[in-house]
Structure formats: structure tokens, C-alpha cells
Scaffold this motif. Structure first.
Motif, PDB file in Angstrom:
ATOM      1  N   ASN A   1       0.587  -1.112   0.043  1.00  0.00           N
ATOM      2  CA  ASN A   1      -0.066  -0.028  -0.045  1.00  0.00           C
ATOM      3  C   ASN A   1       0.714   1.313   0.003  1.00  0.00           C
ATOM      4  O   ASN A   1       0.515   2.573   0.084  1.00  0.00           O
ATOM      5  CB  ASN A   1      -1.153  -0.081   0.995  1.00  0.00           C
ATOM      6  CG  ASN A   1      -0.600   0.203   2.484  1.00  0.00           C
ATOM      7  OD1 ASN A   1       0.868  -0.117   2.579  1.00  0.00           O
ATOM      8  ND2 ASN A   1      -1.246   0.554   3.563  1.00  0.00           N
ATOM      9  N   MET A   2       2.272   0.776  -0.413  1.00  0.00           N
ATOM     10  CA  MET A   2       3.139   2.154  -0.385  1.00  0.00           C
ATOM     11  C   MET A   2       3.292   2.637  -1.783  1.00  0.00           C
ATOM     12  O   MET A   2       3.629   1.595  -2.344  1.00  0.00           O
ATOM     13  CB  MET A   2       4.364   1.911   0.275  1.00  0.00           C
ATOM     14  CG  MET A   2       4.272   1.880   1.734  1.00  0.00           C
ATOM     15  SD  MET A   2       3.569   3.279   2.612  1.00  0.00           S
ATOM     16  CE  MET A   2       3.483   2.933   4.185  1.00  0.00           C
ATOM     17  N   ILE A   3       3.355   4.065  -2.131  1.00  0.00           N
ATOM     18  CA  ILE A   3       3.685   4.228  -3.604  1.00  0.00           C
ATOM     19  C   ILE A   3       4.991   5.274  -3.383  1.00  0.00           C
ATOM     20  O   ILE A   3       5.037   5.820  -2.723  1.00  0.00           O
ATOM     21  CB  ILE A   3       2.623   5.113  -4.048  1.00  0.00           C
ATOM     22  CG1 ILE A   3       1.394   4.325  -4.252  1.00  0.00           C
ATOM     23  CG2 ILE A   3       3.029   5.495  -5.563  1.00  0.00           C
ATOM     24  CD1 ILE A   3       0.084   5.082  -4.734  1.00  0.00           C
ATOM     25  N   SER A   4       6.050   4.775  -4.247  1.00  0.00           N
ATOM     26  CA  SER A   4       7.243   5.517  -4.266  1.00  0.00           C
ATOM     27  C   SER A   4       7.101   6.265  -5.359  1.00  0.00           C
ATOM     28  O   SER A   4       7.101   5.849  -6.465  1.00  0.00           O
ATOM     29  CB  SER A   4       8.333   4.452  -4.192  1.00  0.00           C
ATOM     30  OG  SER A   4       9.468   4.966  -4.332  1.00  0.00           O
ATOM     31  N   ILE A   5       7.334   7.751  -5.210  1.00  0.00           N
ATOM     32  CA  ILE A   5       7.261   8.477  -6.275  1.00  0.00           C
ATOM     33  C   ILE A   5       8.421   9.585  -6.249  1.00  0.00           C
ATOM     34  O   ILE A   5       8.876   9.839  -5.127  1.00  0.00           O
ATOM     35  CB  ILE A   5       5.944   9.230  -6.292  1.00  0.00           C
ATOM     36  CG1 ILE A   5       5.822  10.186  -5.152  1.00  0.00           C
ATOM     37  CG2 ILE A   5       4.742   8.329  -6.834  1.00  0.00           C
ATOM     38  CD1 ILE A   5       4.279  10.844  -5.429  1.00  0.00           C
ATOM     39  N   SER A   6       8.896  10.503  -7.433  1.00  0.00           N
ATOM     40  CA  SER A   6       9.945  11.404  -7.356  1.00  0.00           C
ATOM     41  C   SER A   6       9.546  12.606  -6.520  1.00  0.00           C
ATOM     42  O   SER A   6       8.430  12.953  -6.128  1.00  0.00           O
ATOM     43  CB  SER A   6       9.903  12.017  -8.757  1.00  0.00           C
ATOM     44  OG  SER A   6      10.667  13.266  -8.629  1.00  0.00           O
ATOM     45  N   GLU A   7      10.530  13.020  -5.732  1.00  0.00           N
ATOM     46  CA  GLU A   7      10.407  14.395  -4.794  1.00  0.00           C
ATOM     47  C   GLU A   7       9.662  15.442  -5.564  1.00  0.00           C
ATOM     48  O   GLU A   7       9.207  16.296  -5.153  1.00  0.00           O
ATOM     49  CB  GLU A   7      11.455  14.331  -3.929  1.00  0.00           C
ATOM     50  CG  GLU A   7      12.757  14.890  -4.999  1.00  0.00           C
ATOM     51  CD  GLU A   7      13.938  15.070  -4.398  1.00  0.00           C
ATOM     52  OE1 GLU A   7      14.069  14.990  -3.159  1.00  0.00           O
ATOM     53  OE2 GLU A   7      15.047  15.353  -5.256  1.00  0.00           O
ATOM     54  N   ALA A   8      10.071  15.298  -6.919  1.00  0.00           N
ATOM     55  CA  ALA A   8       9.551  16.451  -7.773  1.00  0.00           C
ATOM     56  C   ALA A   8       8.344  16.132  -8.648  1.00  0.00           C
ATOM     57  O   ALA A   8       7.980  16.799  -9.448  1.00  0.00           O
ATOM     58  CB  ALA A   8      10.614  16.910  -8.787  1.00  0.00           C
ATOM     59  N   SER A   9       7.356  15.339  -7.805  1.00  0.00           N
ATOM     60  CA  SER A   9       6.110  15.087  -8.493  1.00  0.00           C
ATOM     61  C   SER A   9       5.061  16.373  -8.605  1.00  0.00           C
ATOM     62  O   SER A   9       5.035  16.691  -7.363  1.00  0.00           O
ATOM     63  CB  SER A   9       5.566  13.818  -7.601  1.00  0.00           C
ATOM     64  OG  SER A   9       6.060  12.783  -8.004  1.00  0.00           O
ATOM     65  N   THR A  10       4.513  16.470  -9.474  1.00  0.00           N
ATOM     66  CA  THR A  10       3.701  17.686  -9.485  1.00  0.00           C
ATOM     67  C   THR A  10       2.420  17.271  -8.479  1.00  0.00           C
ATOM     68  O   THR A  10       1.655  18.437  -8.176  1.00  0.00           O
ATOM     69  CB  THR A  10       2.840  17.803 -10.915  1.00  0.00           C
ATOM     70  OG1 THR A  10       2.256  16.532 -11.363  1.00  0.00           O
ATOM     71  CG2 THR A  10       3.848  18.199 -11.939  1.00  0.00           C
ATOM     72  N   ALA A  11       2.211  16.043  -8.238  1.00  0.00           N
ATOM     73  CA  ALA A  11       0.812  15.890  -7.399  1.00  0.00           C
ATOM     74  C   ALA A  11       1.344  16.502  -6.078  1.00  0.00           C
ATOM     75  O   ALA A  11       0.390  16.845  -5.187  1.00  0.00           O
ATOM     76  CB  ALA A  11       0.708  14.492  -7.308  1.00  0.00           C
TER      77      ALA A  11
END
Ligand code: PLP
Ligand code: COI
Length: 341
Positions: free
Chosen positions: A41-51
Motif C-alpha cells: 500500500n506504499m507508492i514510491s514517487i519522485s520528490e519532484a512530482s506535480t501531485a
């Protein structure tokens, strides 16, 4: 129900519970991948994500219901798919086909079947689809990549007490701007609502009601739900405004009032200074279902509709018909129910 889960179905609120599987699909190089069920249930995304920085994201909410016969069904998922695509368009995210959206919802419900509450408990399985802008980006522009996810959890009533009247106060803040994002289900609308919500609950109200942002004279939303009122001559009335979230429950109730209860219906301005025209009022939404409004506080005075403790008769009939359709006890209009097989 093969696996046994230790949940007190009759006493669920609206809180996060981790279920076993969620669906994830990624958009890269101009297309969505096939998507799959995952356990993490964890999502790993860029620190620079627009979200994360610019709120480029949107979400949906719909429910799966267990029928008396033990079947599982979704209520109008095609409408959630359409609204999600409208939200995606508003914040420049790629759309998702209706087929992919409904397939993702079905996959998630099937994989978590043992979390669908039993018929008769008043609890349901809430599905939360969402799209987020991800990938490396720092300027205010659309993300290079996107994630579409659907997770689910069993829920009880959103407002404490469920089908019991609660009181609301009028917010001193706006949730939307006249040509802003009020009609899209994007996170920014909800971030701005947390402070007015906190202030309302601190003074003993269930939530706050937002007036129209241009004139502050008309009712728009009841927290995270739409408003309806029943006039003294039995008309079902609900506000019309481009900055309201088009509630699927509201449009379903407009149909139910007309076709099942033979009532006249109107989508039009609802003036905060004219609450006397209503003998009943309610909040409606997927999470809220129908929550009767006992009273509304405005300028220091509480305007009570039918009663602060007793559910009014037409509100009760609307609830019984809507929930009856969702549970499969009342015949649904064509296309409203999708069985999860
Ligand atoms: N208004 C707002 C601001 C909401 O967040 C929701 C919930 O989705 C609604 C209304 C009700 O919409 P629906 O009936 O489609 O759940
Ligand atoms: C819903 O009713 O699905 C909502 O999105 C309301 C809320 C929990 C944000």
C-alpha cells in the motif's frame, strides 16, 4: 467469503483500513500500461512530482454493496469514470477509458471480496480511485508520468450517527472560485476545506455549508456532499451552480424523486435567506449517503427544518429507495448496477 477478517461490521466509521490488494497502472510515453493488482500500500514517487507540489491529481469515491443473496454490486461506476475524466481534463492529466476504470474497480473488489461487509450491517466497501502526476519536474507544467490507483476499505457512516439529523454552520470561507476547480474532484478543493471543517466541528457542528463564492447568498455544498431541500409543497430542490461538484448521488435522487416518488424536482438557486421554503433538508453523497440536516446556523441563529432528532418522512423515503436500489432490494433503473462476478 473465504478468508475470515476480524471486523466489527456494525460499528465501522469512515476510517482507513488496509485491505489486501490495490490496482495500479502507470502512464509513460503517452500511454497507460495494462495495470495490475499489488499488495504493497506504499507508492514510491519522485520528490519532484506535480501531485506533491502543484496539486496535479484527482480522485473518485464509489461503493460496492453486498445484496441479500450475497452477490456484490457497484452503483453507477460509469458516472464516476466520466467525472474522473472531467477532473483529469481540468488539470491536464491523461484520461482513462471507462472500460479500464470499471475493470480496475471490479478487480479490486474481487481481490478483496472478504472485506465487502455483509448485507444488513449498514456498512459497505468504499472504493477510492485516484490519478496523480509523478516523475521529475519542477516548473508549473503537467507531469511527465502518471499513476492511476484504486484501493478499497470497508466503511460505515461518514457523519457520526448515519441516518440521524445533524446540524451544520455556514462557512466563513469559500471552497471554490467562480471559474475555478469546484466542479472537479481535485485535492486542492479539499485542502482548503480542512480549516473551515475544523472550525465547524470545534463549535459542535457536523461540518460547514459553503455559499456561492461570487455573492455568498446561495447554498453550494454541504462539506463533502451536495444539498437538497423539500419544499412545503413537496418539491425536491437542489442547487445549480458551475462551482458545485456534480454529485452522482444528487442526480440519482433527482431521478428517484421524479420517477419513484412522483415528486416535482428543481435544480436552481437556493437562497440562504429563504430556508423557510423547506420543511426538510439533507446532505447527499457517496460517503454521506443521505444525511438529514437537523438545522443550519447562519448569522448566530439556528434554523431548524423538520426536527433536530427525528428523520423527516420524505428524506426517509428517498433514503430507503436509494439504499434499496444500491443493495438490490429495489429495482434499479437500467444501467445503474454493475454486478461484480
Ligand atoms: N460534493 C463534494 C465536495 C464531494 O466531495 C462529494 C463526494 O464525492 C459530493 C459532493 C457527492 O458526490 P457523489 O454523490 O458523486 O459522491
Ligand atoms: C465521497 O463521498 O466519495 C467523497 O469523496 C467524500 C469525502 C470522503 C471526500
Amino acid at each position: 467469503m473465504s478468508k475470515n477478517v476480524n471486523i466489527d461490521w456494525n460499528n465501522l466509521g469512515f476510517s482507513y483500513i488496509k485491505t489486501d490488494f490495490r490496482y495500479i497502472s502507470t502512464w509513460k510515453n503517452g500511454q497507460w500500461d495494462e495495470g495490475k493488482l499489488v499488495e504493497d500500500n506504499m507508492i514510491s514517487i519522485s520528490e519532484a512530482s506535480t501531485a506533491l507540489h502543484y496539486g496535479q491529481q484527482c480522485f473518485e469515491g464509489l461503493k460496492a454493496y453486498r445484496t441479500k443473496e450475497g452477490k456484490i454490486q457497484l452503483f453507477r461506476p460509469d458516472q464516476n469514470s466520466k467525472r474522473m475524466n472531467n477532473s483529469c481534463k481540468r488539470v491536464l492529466m491523461p484520461e482513462i477509458s471507462e472500460e479500464k476504470f470499471i475493470d480496475a474497480c471490479i478487480k479490486v473488489v474481487k481481490a478483496n471480496e472478504h472485506y465487502v461487509p455483509p448485507y444488513g450491517t449498514g456498512a459497505t466497501l468504499y472504493l477510492r480511485p485516484f490519478v496523480i502526476g509523478v516523475g521529475n519536474n519542477i516548473g508549473v507544467k503537467p507531469a511527465p508520468e502518471y499513476i492511476f490507483c484504486v484501493f478499497c476499505l470497508p466503511v460505515g457512516p461518514y457523519f457520526k450517527g448515519g441516518m440521524c439529523p445533524v446540524n451544520f454552520t455556514i462557512a466563513d470561507y469559500d471552497r471554490a472560485a467562480p471559474y475555478g476547480t469546484g466542479a472537479a474532484k481535485v485535492g486542492g478543493n479539499y485542502a482548503g476545506s480542512m480549516l473551515p471543517h475544523k472550525l465547524a466541528t470545534k463549535t459542535g457542528f457536523a461540518d460547514c455549508i459553503y455559499l456561492d463564492p461570487a455573492t455568498h447568498t446561495k447554498i453550494e455544498e454541504v462539506g463533502a456532499a451536495n444539498f437538497f431541500g423539500i419544499t412545503k409543497d413537496d418539491k425536491f430542490v437542489t442547487p445549480k451552480s458551475p462551482s458545485i461538484l456534480p454529485s452522482i448521488t444528487k442526480y440519482s435522487l433527482l431521478h428517484i424523486a421524479k420517477e419513484y416518488l412522483n415528486m416535482e424536482t428543481e435544480e436552481r438557486d437556493v437562497l440562504i435567506d429563504n430556508l423557510d421554503e423547506f420543511k426538510e433538508a439533507g446532505a447527499c453523497g457517496t460517503a454521506a449517503v443521505i444525511t438529514p440536516i437537523g438545522g443550519i446556523e447562519y448569522k448566530g441563529k439556528l434554523h431548524v427544518f423538520h426536527s433536530e432528532t427525528e428523520v423527516a418522512p420524505i428524506t426517509k423515503k428517498l433514503y430507503n429507495t436509494l439504499y434499496g436500489i444500491q443493495l438490490g432490494d429495489v429495482e434499479a433503473p437500467e444501467g445503474w448496477i454493475v454486478e461484480v462476478k
